[in-house]
Write a protein that holds these residues in place. Structure first.
Motif, short mmCIF file in Angstrom:
data_model
loop_
_atom_site.label_atom_id
_atom_site.label_comp_id
_atom_site.label_asym_id
_atom_site.label_seq_id
_atom_site.Cartn_x
_atom_site.Cartn_y
_atom_site.Cartn_z
N UNK A 225 -68.22 -31.78 -35.39
CA UNK A 225 -67.57 -32.83 -34.60
C UNK A 225 -66.96 -33.95 -35.46
N UNK A 226 -67.71 -34.42 -36.46
CA UNK A 226 -67.26 -35.60 -37.22
C UNK A 226 -65.98 -35.34 -38.01
N UNK A 227 -65.72 -34.10 -38.39
CA UNK A 227 -64.58 -33.83 -39.28
C UNK A 227 -63.54 -32.90 -38.67
N UNK A 228 -63.77 -32.40 -37.46
CA UNK A 228 -62.90 -31.37 -36.87
C UNK A 228 -61.43 -31.80 -36.78
N UNK A 229 -61.20 -33.00 -36.27
CA UNK A 229 -59.82 -33.47 -36.11
C UNK A 229 -59.13 -33.55 -37.46
N UNK A 230 -59.81 -34.08 -38.45
CA UNK A 230 -59.26 -34.17 -39.81
C UNK A 230 -58.95 -32.78 -40.35
N UNK A 231 -59.86 -31.84 -40.11
CA UNK A 231 -59.64 -30.46 -40.60
C UNK A 231 -58.35 -29.90 -40.04
N UNK A 232 -58.13 -30.07 -38.73
CA UNK A 232 -56.91 -29.53 -38.12
C UNK A 232 -55.67 -30.21 -38.70
N UNK A 233 -55.76 -31.54 -38.90
CA UNK A 233 -54.59 -32.28 -39.39
C UNK A 233 -54.25 -31.93 -40.84
N UNK A 234 -55.24 -31.45 -41.60
CA UNK A 234 -55.00 -31.16 -43.02
C UNK A 234 -54.37 -29.79 -43.26
N UNK A 235 -54.33 -28.95 -42.22
CA UNK A 235 -53.83 -27.58 -42.42
C UNK A 235 -52.32 -27.51 -42.42
N UNK A 236 -51.76 -26.65 -43.26
CA UNK A 236 -50.33 -26.34 -43.18
C UNK A 236 -50.11 -25.50 -41.92
N UNK A 237 -48.88 -25.45 -41.42
CA UNK A 237 -48.62 -24.56 -40.30
C UNK A 237 -49.06 -23.13 -40.67
N UNK A 238 -49.77 -22.49 -39.76
CA UNK A 238 -50.24 -21.13 -40.03
C UNK A 238 -51.53 -21.06 -40.82
N UNK A 239 -52.09 -22.21 -41.21
CA UNK A 239 -53.31 -22.23 -41.99
C UNK A 239 -54.53 -21.84 -41.16
N UNK A 254 -60.64 -30.77 -28.84
CA UNK A 254 -60.16 -29.49 -29.38
C UNK A 254 -58.77 -29.58 -30.00
N UNK A 255 -57.92 -30.51 -29.51
CA UNK A 255 -56.55 -30.65 -30.01
C UNK A 255 -55.81 -29.31 -29.92
N UNK A 256 -55.85 -28.71 -28.73
CA UNK A 256 -55.26 -27.38 -28.54
C UNK A 256 -53.76 -27.36 -28.82
N UNK A 257 -53.09 -28.48 -28.52
CA UNK A 257 -51.64 -28.54 -28.75
C UNK A 257 -51.32 -28.28 -30.21
N UNK A 258 -52.07 -28.95 -31.10
CA UNK A 258 -51.83 -28.77 -32.53
C UNK A 258 -52.11 -27.31 -32.93
N UNK A 259 -53.16 -26.73 -32.34
CA UNK A 259 -53.52 -25.36 -32.74
C UNK A 259 -52.39 -24.39 -32.41
N UNK A 260 -51.83 -24.50 -31.17
CA UNK A 260 -50.79 -23.50 -30.87
C UNK A 260 -49.46 -23.84 -31.53
N UNK A 261 -49.13 -25.16 -31.58
CA UNK A 261 -47.81 -25.50 -32.10
C UNK A 261 -47.72 -25.22 -33.60
N UNK A 262 -48.81 -25.51 -34.33
CA UNK A 262 -48.83 -25.25 -35.78
C UNK A 262 -49.31 -23.83 -36.08
#
Ligand SMILES: NC(=O)c1ccc[n+]([C@@H]2O[C@H](COP(=O)([O-])OP(=O)(O)OC[C@H]3O[C@@H](n4cnc5c(N)ncnc54)[C@H](OP(=O)(O)O)[C@@H]3O)[C@@H](O)[C@H]2O)c1
Length: 323
Positions: A225-239, A254-262
């Motif tokens: 939980x504490x780092x999940x958002x940061x983990x998603x933001x640090x990934x390149x598209x397709x990472x 969950x930030x599902x928008x970022x998951x599908x868009x990236x």
């Protein structure tokens, strides 16, 4: 024989549920091997068992200890693959067997003079590793190996972020990824653990949540939980993000928008196969990487070791030796 037995469960006083007692020396059934334990290391998993978290009370009393190295009755120096499971029940991957069990969950573990395990769990100990070093590896280092190379498909030249550098899995992942030729970034809440990450081979270390110099191909996540958002933001598209633990909580946004868009890939990981553990051991034998040992204590002082681990006073593994 002498053994450290979980005889009850108590969330607020786990150590009162651990007793050193005499128990019958186990006799291996057909297809199992008996090992004289030389060293066995501690994990938080043992404490969760004593606290009554994730461990069925019907399997109490049980001998704790899931990281074990020793000598078979016929004199082979071995390290134990800690998952008792059937690869056929997991479509060829024993970590996918729905009935898999880690040592000390349904079968007695290694804080004892002897342990018996299925023959397939017995792996020759590389001569380059001491018994104490070998006993640190099966759970955390094999888990890190599967996260990086099987689930994460890490290649030399990839960029990887490892969250929560102070953790056992995270610190193993930093060392393995750096040895495999990746650029490794690590985060930690403390300056001391960021320094440790650099010592382990990280190319740079940052405060939790800090902006990285570049986006990464892979994130190794055990904090949750504490780092999940940061983990998603640090990934390149397709990472890809590989998650094996949630120390700080299981329900981040969950930030599902970022998951599908990236087009990010989210992969769970648990333990390792026997084959992955053997490969991890070969990697240590050839690279010279070694686990960090905080202290070595005799079985008679096991309560002292657990108290230090619960208090967070350790830097590395606590190993119990049995004479
Ligand atoms: N799936 C598997 O097969 C498997 C195997 C082993 C372990 N696990 C799981 O993996 C997780 C990690 O276990 P571990 O023993 O390696 O490490 P751990 O000691 O549980 O801690 C992991 C790291 O998380 C960071 N952390 C903890 N709370 C935090 C918070 N509130 N905010 C930010 N960071 C925080 C800390 O890093 P810093 O102090 O450096 O910031 C800590 O060192 C556990 O949940 C464990 O159950 C799973």
């Amino acid at each position: 024989m002498l053994a450290a037995v979980a005889h009850a469960q108590n969330p607020s006083d786990p150590l009162s549920c651990l007793e050193l007692r005499e128990v019958p020396t186990p006799v291996p059934p057909a297809g199992w091997t008996r090992i004289k334990v030389k060293a066995s290391s501690m994990n938080m998993h043992d404490v969760w068992t004593l606290r009554g978290v994730g461990h069925d009370p019907k399997n109490i009393p049980i001998i704790l200890g899931c990281d074990v190295a020793g000598v078979t009755d016929d004199g082979r120096e071995v390290i134990i693959y800690p998952v008792i499971a059937d690869p056929d029940a997991g479509n060829g991957d024993e970590t996918l067997d729905p009935n898999r069990a880690l040592l000390s969950e349904q079968h007695d573990g290694g804080f004892a003079e002897y342990i018996v395990v299925p023959d397939r769990c017995v792996i020759p100990k590389p001569h380059q590793l001491s018994f104490e070093e070998a006993a640190c590896l099966p759970v955390t280092w094999s888990t890190a190996y599967r996260m990086l190379f099987t689930q994460g498909q890490l290649k030399a030249g990839d960029r990887v972020l490892v969250q929560g550098a102070g953790g056992g899995v995270a610190s193993a992942a930093i060392a393995l990824a750096a040895a495999a030729g990746a650029t490794v970034y690590a985060t930690s809440r403390t300056e001391e653990k960021r320094a440790l990450a650099l010592e382990l081979g990280a190319h740079d270390a940052f405060e939790s949540g800090a902006r990285l110099p570049e986006r990464v191909d892979l994130v190794i996540e055990t904090v949750g939980e504490a780092t999940w958002g940061h983990s998603l933001r640090c990934l390149r598209p397709g990472g890809a993000i590989v998650i094996a633990g949630t120390t700080s909580g299981t329900s981040p946004e969950a930030d599902l928008g970022r998951i599908f868009y990236q087009q990010l890939r989210v992969l769970g990981s648990t333990g390792s196969t026997r084959h992955e553990m053997v490969a991890m051991l070969r990697m240590l034998a050839t690279t010279g990487l070694r686990p960090r040992i905080d202290r070595v204590l005799p079985l008679e002082r096991i309560h002292e070791g657990f108290a230090a681990m619960i208090a967070g006073e350790t830097q590395g593994k606590i190993v119990i030796t049995v004479s």
